[in-house]
Enzyme design. Structure first.
Site, PDB file in Angstrom:
ATOM      1  N   SER A  47      18.437 -24.831  -2.411  1.00 15.41           N
ATOM      2  CA  SER A  47      18.496 -23.626  -2.517  1.00 15.41           C
ATOM      3  C   SER A  47      19.166 -22.724  -3.449  1.00 15.41           C
ATOM      4  CB  SER A  47      18.753 -23.137  -0.973  1.00 15.41           C
ATOM      5  OG  SER A  47      18.197 -23.790   0.137  1.00 15.41           O
ATOM      6  N   GLY A  87      19.015 -22.292   4.148  1.00 16.17           N
ATOM      7  CA  GLY A  87      18.015 -22.942   5.307  1.00 16.17           C
ATOM      8  C   GLY A  87      19.062 -22.643   6.597  1.00 16.17           C
ATOM      9  N   SER A  88      20.148 -23.338   6.683  1.00 18.13           N
ATOM     10  CA  SER A  88      20.926 -23.512   7.918  1.00 18.13           C
ATOM     11  C   SER A  88      21.736 -22.188   8.240  1.00 18.13           C
ATOM     12  CB  SER A  88      21.906 -24.574   7.608  1.00 18.13           C
ATOM     13  OG  SER A  88      23.044 -24.074   7.002  1.00 18.13           O
ATOM     14  N   GLY A  89      22.037 -21.383   7.066  1.00 14.45           N
ATOM     15  CA  GLY A  89      23.003 -20.282   7.494  1.00 14.45           C
ATOM     16  C   GLY A  89      24.365 -20.441   7.612  1.00 14.45           C
ATOM     17  N   GLU A  90      24.591 -21.876   7.674  1.00 11.33           N
ATOM     18  CA  GLU A  90      26.166 -22.200   8.122  1.00 11.33           C
ATOM     19  C   GLU A  90      26.860 -22.696   6.906  1.00 11.33           C
ATOM     20  OE1 GLU A  90      27.416 -21.295  10.824  1.00 11.33           O
ATOM     21  OE2 GLU A  90      25.256 -20.697  11.897  1.00 11.33           O
ATOM     22  N   THR A  91      26.452 -22.965   5.758  1.00 10.87           N
ATOM     23  CA  THR A  91      27.228 -23.545   4.444  1.00 10.87           C
ATOM     24  C   THR A  91      28.325 -22.676   4.441  1.00 10.87           C
ATOM     25  OG1 THR A  91      25.020 -24.225   3.674  1.00 10.87           O
ATOM     26  CG2 THR A  91      27.074 -24.347   2.048  1.00 10.87           C
ATOM     27  N   GLU A 152      12.820 -24.398   0.652  1.00 11.93           N
ATOM     28  CA  GLU A 152      13.066 -24.200  -0.589  1.00 11.93           C
ATOM     29  C   GLU A 152      11.911 -23.990  -1.232  1.00 11.93           C
ATOM     30  OE1 GLU A 152      16.302 -27.882   0.177  1.00 11.93           O
ATOM     31  OE2 GLU A 152      14.396 -28.351  -0.900  1.00 11.93           O
TER      32      GLU A 152
END
Length: 185
Positions: A47, A87-91, A152
């Site tokens: 990403s 993608g996850s929004g949690e990195t 991606e």
């Protein structure tokens, strides 16, 4: 399947994914970037690579655009925008960037699979992209591709669509943009 057949499946998946993009999202993001000061782009892994390609096109379109983490990246300020592809929004590193940017008054855009995520909730603007998450242990039937490849790919196409909309709004041409293309190659 052979390589050509796999490639055709990928194209079909991408076509299906792109057909779900929201026109309002592209319009809103183009407008925000056009009225912003500097644009900062970040993402992790692949990403992040899509974000680097987006930052390059923003620069070629005449925006002051930077990839977060590069040595020449300046500080962010209130009139600026941070675009996070995730993608996850949690990195965690991206969460920290979003929090820092907001504390300095900058706008945060999340381009994500999961608007309900931490970054999606922190963001001033959230664009939900279709695709499959990295962890497909639940047996995703959306894609045959590994991990978050479809997200991606859709992310890059969405970023390019935003660039095209910005070009249209400003009368920018490919020929003028080429004048800002790297020439020390």
């Amino acid at each position: 399947m052979n390589t050509v057949e796999y490639a055709q499946v990928i194209i079909n998946e991408l076509q299906s994914s792109v057909s779900q993009l929201g026109e309002a999202d592209t319009e809103q993001m183009a407008d925000l970037l056009l009225r912003s000061g500097k644009v900062f782009v970040a993402g992790a892994g692949r990403s992040g690579l899509m974000g680097r390609a987006f930052a390059m096109r923003l620069m070629q379109a005449g925006k002051d655009a930077y990839v977060v983490g590069e040595t020449i990246t300046p500080g962010i300020a209130a009139e600026d925008v941070l675009v996070l592809g995730t993608g996850s929004g949690e990195t965690q590193g991206l969460v920290s960037m979003a929090e820092k940017a907001q504390s300095l008054g900058a706008a945060v855009v999340a381009v994500t699979l999961t608007p309900e995520s931490t970054i999606g909730q922190l963001a001033d603007y959230t664009v939900k992209l279709p695709g499959a998450p990295k962890d497909q242990t639940g047996g995703s039937s959306i894609t045959i591709q590994p991990m978050a490849s479809l997200f991606e790919q859709t992310l890059l196409v969405f970023y390019d669509a935003v660039i095209l909309r910005m070009m249209e709004k400003t009368g920018q041409t490919t020929q003028r943009m080429f004048g800002k293309h790297a020439n020390l190659e």
